[in-house]
Scaffold this motif. Structure first.
Motif, short mmCIF file in Angstrom:
data_model
loop_
_atom_site.label_atom_id
_atom_site.label_comp_id
_atom_site.label_asym_id
_atom_site.label_seq_id
_atom_site.Cartn_x
_atom_site.Cartn_y
_atom_site.Cartn_z
N ALA A 1 0.83 -1.21 0.00
CA ALA A 1 0.00 0.00 0.00
C ALA A 1 0.86 1.26 0.00
N LYS B 1 -4.69 4.02 3.90
CA LYS B 1 -5.61 4.30 2.79
C LYS B 1 -5.11 5.48 1.97
N MET C 1 -4.75 6.46 -2.98
CA MET C 1 -4.51 5.14 -3.57
C MET C 1 -4.80 5.20 -5.08
N PHE D 1 -5.03 -0.11 -7.86
CA PHE D 1 -4.77 -0.87 -6.64
C PHE D 1 -5.80 -1.98 -6.43
N ALA E 1 -4.71 -6.94 0.54
CA ALA E 1 -4.70 -5.47 0.51
C ALA E 1 -5.51 -4.95 -0.67
N SER E 2 -5.35 -5.59 -1.83
CA SER E 2 -6.08 -5.16 -3.01
C SER E 2 -7.58 -5.38 -2.83
N LEU F 1 -6.89 -1.30 1.06
CA LEU F 1 -6.06 -0.62 2.06
C LEU F 1 -4.95 -1.56 2.54
N GLY F 2 -3.96 -0.98 3.18
CA GLY F 2 -2.88 -1.77 3.75
C GLY F 2 -3.06 -1.89 5.25
#
Length: 343
Positions: free
Chosen positions: A101, A166, A173, A177, A256-257, A261-262
């Motif tokens: 991210a 985010k 982002m 992503f 994450a995808s 978000l990470g």
């Protein structure tokens, strides 16, 4: 002569039947789970459109959610076949999600972010391998240490006051992503699922056609004999830990995808899920025996059953049902193995 032939035949047929069941029971379980859910009423849950489990969009949704464990199952199997275990895969996954991210937000392209994150995962796995083979720390202890260490690093990378990555200030982002794990499809199926299939195929080839797979089984089956026969067991284990780390990173990318978000906690509990799917796939916890493809099918079973139970079973019973499935699969595998050896 005639009696002897008849006697051998009567012992061979049950043995062949037991071997057949032992090799293919996992596929029958998958078919049974799909058949059960196809007949159940699933229209109360928005994931299952039109109340039909076999509806095309439902299958795609399940494959999207399942991508992280599908890409991890094969590597985890090879490590357990060698007699070792990695309890830090969930933390590796969470840290990889954060790294991916951060790279995406800072303008790194998809392929560069994907590759850098995968390499970081391999390095994290290699660090686990170093602790185990170089410093001789028990695998469970070593990977419990890194479970906490990797999670701590991931939490430190996230800005104070937020729980996940985010955005960063004015940085947002990028549009691509979500394509890998959520929006993008290839030949009608999610891109992350195809990557999981590709990784699994490579690992199947490694297990069945390479020295790495043969030496992993030898290391797990009898490590002393493997060393005496000239196998560098330390190097085999080190490489397998690196492969597991890379697979966990790919799982983190997919998660994450999918979540957009990470999240440093996105891999929490993944180590237990990984153990569950490889055991259902017939991998021996003590090492020496296991198949990558069976673990892949085991992952499909667990994820399909878990998502299906969201509408069929109250939340506080779901873990109990999963445990019962694991117990049944383990008992069946043990019974079939005993019958096979007795034959």
């Amino acid at each position: 002569m005639f009696k002897s032939t008849t006697y051998n035949f009567s012992r061979t047929v049950p043995g062949q039947a037991a071997l057949f069941l032992r090799n293919y029971y996992i596929y029958f379980v998958l078919i049974a789970v799909i058949a059960f859910l196809s007949l159940a009423n699933l229209d109360r849950f928005e994931l299952f459109e039109r109340g039909n489990f076999l509806y095309e969009k439902n299958i795609i949704n399940i494959l999207r959610v399942s991508a992280p464990i599908l890409v991890l199952a094969g590597a985890f199997t090879l490590l357990m076949v060698s007699g070792y275990i990695d309890l830090s895969v969930g933390s590796t996954m969470g840290l990889s999600a954060v790294i991916y991210a951060m790279l995406a937000i800072n303008g790194v392209s998809f392929w560069a972010a994907f590759s850098i994150t995968a390499v970081c995962g391999a390095l994290l796995g290699a660090f686990n391998g170093l602790l185990v083979v170089r410093f001789k720390i028990t695998p469970v202890i070593a990977t419990l240490i890194t479970l906490s260490l990797f999670k701590g690093i991931a939490l430190l990378l996230v800005q104070d006051g937020v729980s996940a990555i985010k955005s960063m200030g004015d940085l947002r982002m990028p549009q691509w992503f979500n394509d890998y794990g959520r929006e993008g499809v290839l030949m009608g199926l999610p891109m992350a699922f195809w990557v999981a299939v590709g990784v699994t195929v490579v690992l199947i080839v490694l297990q069945n056609r390479s020295l790495l797979g043969k030496y992993a089984a030898a290391t797990g089956g009898n490590p002393t004999a493997a060393k005496l026969s000239g196998i560098n067991t330390s190097m085999i284990v080190f490489v397998l830990y690196a492969i597991v780390g890379m697979s966990a990173a790919l799982a983190g990318i997919a998660r994450a995808s999918f979540m957009s978000l990470g999240d440093p906690l996105s891999g929490d509990g993944m180590e237990l899920t990984a153990i569950l799917v490889v055991l259902i796939g017939g991998t021996a916890f003590s090492g020496g025996e296991g198949k990558v493809l069976r673990s892949f099918i085991g992952a499909l079973i667990i994820m399909t059953l878990t998502l299906g139970m969201l509408t069929l079973v109250p939340a506080y019973y779901q873990t109990l049902v999963i445990g019962a499935v694991l117990l049944g699969a383990a008992a069946s595998n043990h019974f079939i193995s005993r019958k096979d050896h007795a034959s």
